[in-house]
Structures are given as structure tokens and as C-alpha cells.
Write a protein that holds these residues in place. Sequence first.
Motif, PDB file in Angstrom:
ATOM      1  N   GLY A  52      35.592  29.962  49.398  1.00 42.93           N
ATOM      2  CA  GLY A  52      34.831  29.461  48.253  1.00 42.93           C
ATOM      3  C   GLY A  52      34.254  30.534  47.364  1.00 42.93           C
ATOM      4  N   ARG A  53      34.747  31.785  47.474  1.00 43.94           N
ATOM      5  CA  ARG A  53      34.244  32.838  46.595  1.00 43.94           C
ATOM      6  C   ARG A  53      34.741  32.617  45.168  1.00 43.94           C
ATOM      7  N   ALA A  54      34.019  33.197  44.204  1.00 44.35           N
ATOM      8  CA  ALA A  54      34.290  32.930  42.791  1.00 44.35           C
ATOM      9  C   ALA A  54      35.368  33.851  42.255  1.00 44.35           C
ATOM     10  N   ILE A  55      36.605  33.344  42.156  1.00 43.01           N
ATOM     11  CA  ILE A  55      37.711  34.075  41.555  1.00 43.01           C
ATOM     12  C   ILE A  55      38.121  33.316  40.291  1.00 43.01           C
ATOM     13  N   ALA A  56      37.908  33.933  39.129  1.00 40.09           N
ATOM     14  CA  ALA A  56      38.196  33.266  37.859  1.00 40.09           C
ATOM     15  C   ALA A  56      39.554  33.689  37.319  1.00 40.09           C
ATOM     16  N   GLY A  57      40.162  32.814  36.539  1.00 39.10           N
ATOM     17  CA  GLY A  57      41.420  33.130  35.873  1.00 39.10           C
ATOM     18  C   GLY A  57      41.216  33.179  34.374  1.00 39.10           C
ATOM     19  N   PHE A  58      41.721  34.234  33.726  1.00 37.48           N
ATOM     20  CA  PHE A  58      41.614  34.409  32.274  1.00 37.48           C
ATOM     21  C   PHE A  58      43.013  34.354  31.690  1.00 37.48           C
ATOM     22  N   ARG A  59      43.282  33.337  30.896  1.00 35.85           N
ATOM     23  CA  ARG A  59      44.627  33.142  30.362  1.00 35.85           C
ATOM     24  C   ARG A  59      44.868  34.062  29.172  1.00 35.85           C
ATOM     25  N   ALA A  60      45.689  35.060  29.397  1.00 37.50           N
ATOM     26  CA  ALA A  60      45.974  36.079  28.365  1.00 37.50           C
ATOM     27  C   ALA A  60      47.424  35.955  27.936  1.00 37.50           C
ATOM     28  N   ASP A  61      47.749  34.839  27.320  1.00 37.16           N
ATOM     29  CA  ASP A  61      49.132  34.581  26.921  1.00 37.16           C
ATOM     30  C   ASP A  61      49.615  35.681  25.980  1.00 37.16           C
ATOM     31  N   GLY A  62      50.742  36.300  26.314  1.00 36.82           N
ATOM     32  CA  GLY A  62      51.287  37.357  25.480  1.00 36.82           C
ATOM     33  C   GLY A  62      50.549  38.658  25.604  1.00 36.82           C
ATOM     34  N   GLY A  63      49.769  38.835  26.681  1.00 39.78           N
ATOM     35  CA  GLY A  63      48.985  40.051  26.813  1.00 39.78           C
ATOM     36  C   GLY A  63      49.412  40.982  27.920  1.00 39.78           C
ATOM     37  N   CYS A  64      50.259  40.528  28.854  1.00 39.51           N
ATOM     38  CA  CYS A  64      50.651  41.352  29.998  1.00 39.51           C
ATOM     39  C   CYS A  64      52.146  41.191  30.269  1.00 39.51           C
ATOM     40  N   TRP A  65      52.797  42.296  30.542  1.00 36.57           N
ATOM     41  CA  TRP A  65      54.226  42.287  30.872  1.00 36.57           C
ATOM     42  C   TRP A  65      54.465  43.154  32.100  1.00 36.57           C
ATOM     43  N   ASP A  66      55.095  42.584  33.105  1.00 42.75           N
ATOM     44  CA  ASP A  66      55.438  43.319  34.317  1.00 42.75           C
ATOM     45  C   ASP A  66      56.749  44.071  34.063  1.00 42.75           C
ATOM     46  N   ILE A  67      56.681  45.413  34.033  1.00 46.84           N
ATOM     47  CA  ILE A  67      57.897  46.209  33.806  1.00 46.84           C
ATOM     48  C   ILE A  67      58.600  46.366  35.154  1.00 46.84           C
ATOM     49  N   GLY A  68      59.213  45.267  35.617  1.00 47.38           N
ATOM     50  CA  GLY A  68      59.790  45.261  36.950  1.00 47.38           C
ATOM     51  C   GLY A  68      61.291  45.453  36.980  1.00 47.38           C
TER      52      GLY A  68
END
Length: 490
Positions: free
Chosen positions: A241-257
Motif C-alpha cells: 500500500g505504499r504511494a507509487i504515482a504514475g505520471f503520463r508523459a506521452d511522447g516524452g520518453c523513448w527506450d533506445i533498446g
Amino acid sequence: MTEHEASDGRSGVARRVARNGNGKAPQLGGNGHRPVTRAMILAAGEGTRMRPLTDRMPKPMVPIAGRPLLEHTIENLAEAGVREIAINLHAHAGVIADHLGDGSRFGVKITYSFEPRLLGTAGAVKALEHFFAGGPFFVVYGDVFARLDLGQLVQHHRDRHALATIALRRPDDVTQCGIVEQDDDGWITGFTEKPASVEDETDTWANGGVYVLEPGILRHIPDGIEQDFGRDVFPALVRTGRAIAGFRADGGCWDIGSMGRLRQVDLLFRSSGLASPRRQSIGRAVGEYLTKVAGAVDSLDRGCIVRAAELLLDARARGRRIYIIGNGGSASTASHMAADLSRAALETDGLPLNCRCLSDSMAIVSAWGNDVGFDSVFERQLTQLVEPGDVLVAISASGNSPNILAAVELARTHGAYVLGFSGFGGGLLAKMADVAIVVASSEYGPVEDLHLLLNHLLAAVMRRLDRRQVEEREEIEDDEPAFAAAAAGL
């Protein structure tokens, strides 16, 4: 990214689900408003999926738009106010340390943490627990190209009083990664690894590999063993029950995998599609300013400009003098204009132009200002110089500068003509001048820009007319220049 990194769950995707199964709201982590000035960049992976490129360099050093990925990450962090960065190293450690040095050229201080044995994403941060004891900090994966607004991420974290906030991205293929489940308020409630399908793919989100963490989260990471945030730490915290928030950053992050993704991001960045938040803000400011200037140019009264040119040409044809005055930036424009008009007249091999800026002599301006008062610095000079038929070019952005208006009044009483440049609706200068060009703006920058443009425009007119055209006036009489005759008929 190594295989153990791939199991991290960072590629997880978020979608909205019901509240926590136990019906309780997440436990909140103390946060406050301490500035985020420290960050961790995870750069120890071996980059097996990008071989053979990563046989000679670590994946965080792959080039994007001709510069290593790590440089882009560091600059993004520095723009957000980060001043100290820790980077963990393993594969090709010397390449990174030799290239980045102490970080001073990026405006940050870099601390390196070498890992003989990989500790995992969370284990690497735990190893530097003392470094992050002072307040919230960023964690950025070294193979992530991030262009989200980190300030907004921090604000979201603070508004939620979260223990951790994860930047989320839209995935390319939800079946190839886990999903991060969120409740209706955006709290992360669980992780599902590589689902066969999801109810709504348009509302699924992947872990973007950028976090804001509170130091308290480090108490939940065991010492000395390999631990990953997505695989181990975050799921355990959510279960309690710890507080882990999600921030929707559409178009802000790309995994160079992969090499394909590297080429895609490289092309997007080169086309300015992935400009940093600061670059985007700069671009918007540039566009807004140029739009204002263009609008002011379009609104210029062409007829007034023609009459201004006629006034100067008549003075030249009759051998009269032109005096130019202005304060501050307008003084620079006045000096510039005196030089440009004089030279333009000479370049036509025609009649000379006696043009003088009364703002140029600091000795004279300061003498009159000190002995009599600044409101009289131009009036006192004109008293000894101006004659009937001369022209005074008065430049005042507001149109209400007292020393400008005093000089205008004196010029008119001595039979001189006045050409006024102003903005902000024109002020008193527009009412007192024989010809008034008023820039349609209430900002000093665009107004002064257009005053300089008008200088160049009038100088260009002067260059285009030869001696015959300058002298070609309708019965120019000594006591009535063509401008005055034309003005009388208006």
C-alpha cells in the motif's frame, strides 16, 4: 540493455483499474518542497541487444544527432535544476568517464560508481544511499532518451506526496512487456507481465525509465544483492500500500533498446520533433516574438513612411540639416540613423546630407544634464543649431519622453519640421510631429526593432534616388519645400 535489465519491468504498461484490492488508499510518503538537485543515471548495462555497436561503446553513449545519449540526458537534468549526478558504470566504464569527466562543462558535478558485479537498477541506487539522503532525487535509465518536462514530473510527485513517481509512456507492443495498473486516481496498484491482450490499448502505459524518488524508498531495498525497481522494489511497495504515482508523459520518453529505435529517435530529434522542454519553450518564445514583430510591420502606415522620405529628401535637396535624438536604445537608433542616412546620400553620388545625432556626445549630454537638467539636454543643443527648414527626427518608444518633447517644441518654434518615431499609441510626440510613424505595439522590443527597420528603409530610399530624382521637385522654393506644399494639400 542486459537480460537482467530486461526483466526489470521498466517496459511495463499502465492502465486504469479499480482501487487497491484491500479498499485502502495508498500510504503516503512525506515529501515537502525540497528542490530536486541530485540524480542517478543508470549506465552499467552491457547493451546486448544493440551489438555490434555496443561491442566498442556502452549503450548510453550511442549517438543521437551526432552526440552521445548521455549528453542529452545530462543536459535535460541540468535544465531542470540538477547540480549533482551519480552514474554507475560496468561495461566500457572508461569510455563514459573519459568523455564526461567531472561534468563541469555541463554545469554539473558527476560522481562515478563502478560495479564489478551488476547490482540491478535499484541495487545501484542503494549502493549510493548516502548520496541521496538529503531529499528527493531523479533516477534516469541510461538507455532512455527523455524529453519530458521534469519540472512537471516533480510537481506531480509533490502534489501526490508520493514515495515514488514513475514517468509513463505509451508502448509499441503491450504483449512484449508488463503492464502497470493504475486506480482511478492514478496511483499504481499492480504490475502484469506481458499480457496476451488488454481491454483498452489506448489507455495503456509503459514505465518510461524516469523516476522521482524520496530517500525513504531506499529503506525498502536490501543491501548487497541485485535488485531491480520494476521487478522487485515497486511491486513489493504496491503490495504493502505504499504511494507509487504514475505520471503520463506521452511522447516524452523513448527506450533506445534496438538499432531500429535508435534510428527512429535520431531522425525525430534531427527534425526537431523531440526538442527538449527548454528548446520547446525557446521555440515558442521565438515564434511569439516574431509574430508580434511581423504584425507590427504589417500595420505600418505606408503613406506616413512615404511622407517621411519626402521630408528628408526635401531637406537634402535644399541643403538643410537633419538632427536626430533619442534616449537609451533609441539613442543607439538615432546614432545608427545619422550614420546610415549620411552614407546613403554619399553612395548615390548625389547631393550631400548634413545629418547629426545629438545623443552621441556624452560630454555635451552629461554637461547639460548635470548643469540644467536631463529634460533640457536636447533642447539646449538645438537652441544653438536649429534653423528654419531643418528637420528634427525625434525617436521615443513611448512618445512621452520629456526631453524629446521639449526639443520638439523648440524645433517647431524655430520653423523646423519634425519627424516622430514612437509606439504605445504614439503619445504626445505623435500629436506634435509634422509626420508621425507610430508602431502598433505596446512592447519596447518590437517598437525599437521597427524604429531601426524604418532607419534602414529610409536609407534604402536615399540610395535608390540619384541626383536628378532628388532635385526633381515641383518648383522647390527656398521658403516652401515640396513636403510643405504637399502637406498643405492633404
